[in-house]
Design an enzyme around this catalytic site. Structure first.
Site, short mmCIF file in Angstrom:
data_model
loop_
_atom_site.label_atom_id
_atom_site.label_comp_id
_atom_site.label_asym_id
_atom_site.label_seq_id
_atom_site.Cartn_x
_atom_site.Cartn_y
_atom_site.Cartn_z
N GLN A 218 0.85 -1.18 0.00
CA GLN A 218 0.00 0.00 0.00
C GLN A 218 0.90 1.24 0.00
O GLN A 218 1.42 1.65 1.03
CB GLN A 218 -0.91 -0.01 1.23
CG GLN A 218 -1.67 -1.33 1.41
CD GLN A 218 -2.73 -1.55 0.35
OE1 GLN A 218 -3.71 -0.81 0.27
NE2 GLN A 218 -2.55 -2.58 -0.47
N ALA A 259 -11.67 1.92 4.90
CA ALA A 259 -10.68 1.11 4.19
C ALA A 259 -9.94 1.91 3.13
O ALA A 259 -10.19 3.10 2.91
CB ALA A 259 -11.37 -0.10 3.56
N HIS A 260 -9.01 1.23 2.45
CA HIS A 260 -8.14 1.91 1.50
C HIS A 260 -8.91 2.45 0.29
O HIS A 260 -9.87 1.87 -0.18
CB HIS A 260 -7.00 1.00 1.04
CG HIS A 260 -7.44 -0.29 0.43
ND1 HIS A 260 -6.56 -1.27 0.04
CD2 HIS A 260 -8.66 -0.79 0.14
CE1 HIS A 260 -7.23 -2.29 -0.46
NE2 HIS A 260 -8.50 -2.02 -0.41
N ASN A 261 -8.45 3.61 -0.17
CA ASN A 261 -8.97 4.28 -1.37
C ASN A 261 -10.43 4.73 -1.25
O ASN A 261 -11.07 5.06 -2.24
CB ASN A 261 -8.82 3.40 -2.61
CG ASN A 261 -7.36 3.22 -3.01
OD1 ASN A 261 -6.72 2.24 -2.61
ND2 ASN A 261 -6.84 4.15 -3.80
#
Length: 360
Positions: A218, A259-261
């Protein structure tokens, strides 16, 4: 409401009962209409059902209206169109929105009752190349990594971690034990509460043919705009690429997972234990109840209101009002809930019909 323009000293609020404000001073500050004694004194805040003389309270929710006739409060903030059906002993201050007015007064009082530390306590670690202004506070055992930029008036409390390359805007507060990973960006006037983690790795793993999971690095960051508040033990993961973006004015409760993005639109609020899966886009001015779960790679439109414990598996149009798991429009959910209450009766009727059919 511009609290900083108040000309009359307000530090007495909530400090002690020997220092007080009159209802007239408060009404003038709020731009409210005074009804009753303007010289009555207050020195503290209270709930309307628990208030005692010398306190100020508010009435915003109609279901608490009956308390205004028996409250012990000296002053009550009410809406401008409030109509009393019985005599009210307290002095009334009529304002556009009592809840907003009281929150402004509470915020003003907090500036005087909360500690306002300045300076650098020891021991702490401040790496080379860190930019810190003279009016900042760095608590004991805090860690600030190389190349971090700390804005004016920032407060970083003990045992907080600010990683290399992190930027923190003016007047932001990082409470004890909060962790901000490398290169993440925090805007102005943000509040990051204790135990929050900003910029941990997103949950990305790729299985091979044998079913072994391999970590997807990441390498993105988290960007948090101005005036955002992140609750205690809430986590906002860094993106795989690009950034996880929390826009201006967002308020996140405790124990939330972003969470991511993910993108969260401006002025959206989320209650505790909400979980947003990766790459989902949340619109502006949304409201999420507690324990809402949102699947990944979908879009939730602006001004959407989602009831507690709802499960969102698909994109939602703007201005929606939904609840349930899976979530459905609010009116449909109400009909379903009403039908659920009738299930025992309906089952009995089905049993009787089956018995009649068998007898024939």
């Amino acid at each position: 409401m511009h609290l900083e323009t108040l000309e009359t000293p307000v530090s007495p609020l909530l400090l002690n009962h020997n220092m007080q404000l009159t209802a007239e001073i408060i009404a003038n500050h709020l731009g409210g209409e005074l009804e009753g004694r303007g010289d009555v004194l207050v020195s503290n805040f209270a709930k309307i059902e628990e208030a005692t003389p010398g306190t100020i309270t508010f009435l915003a929710n109609p279901k608490y209206t009956h308390h205004i006739y028996s409250t012990g409060a000296s002053v009550v903030l009410v809406r401008r169109d409030f109509v009393a059906e019985q005599p009210v002993k307290a002095t009334l201050i009529r304002v556009d929105d009592p809840y907003v007015a009281l929150s402004g007064l509470l915020g003003l009082a907090a500036k005087f009752i909360q500690p306002q530390p300045v300076g650098i306590e020891q021991p702490c670690h401040i790496a080379d190349g860190v930019e810190i202004s003279d009016d900042c506070y760095i608590g004991a055992f805090a860690y600030i990594g190389q190349g971090a930029k700390i804005g004016r008036g920032v407060k970083i409390y003990p045992q907080a971690y600010v990683g290399p390359g992190v930027t923190i805007g003016d007047e932001s507060v990082i409470y004890p034990g909060a962790k901000i990973y490398y290169n993440c960006q925090i805007g102005k006037r943000c509040i990051i509460h204790a135990g929050a983690v900003i910029g941990a790795d997103g949950f990305g793993f790729a299985p091979d043919a044998q079913g072994v999971y391999h970590k997807i690095e990441q390498i993105g960051i988290v960007v948090i705009d101005d005036d955002v508040e992140i609750g205690a033990n809430t986590t906002v993961d860094r993106s795989t690429m690009g950034c996880t973006h929390i826009q201006r004015g967002v308020k996140l409760d405790n124990l939330i997972q972003i969470a991511h993005n993910v993108e969260v639109g401006h002025d959206t609020v989320m209650a505790s234990q909400v979980g947003i899966a990766g790459s989902t886009k949340i619109g502006a001015n949304c409201m999420f109840g507690g324990q809402v779960g949102v699947a990944g790679h979908i879009t939730v439109g602006d001004r959407t209101n989602i009831g507690a414990q709802s499960g969102i598996a698909h994109s939602i149009a703007p201005d929606s009002r939904i609840i349930g798991s899976p979530a459905v429009p609010g009116r449909e959910f109400a009909r379903i809930a009403a039908s659920m209450r009738r299930l025992p009766e309906l089952l009995q009727r089905v049993d009787k019909l089956e018995k009649l059919h068998q007898e024939k």
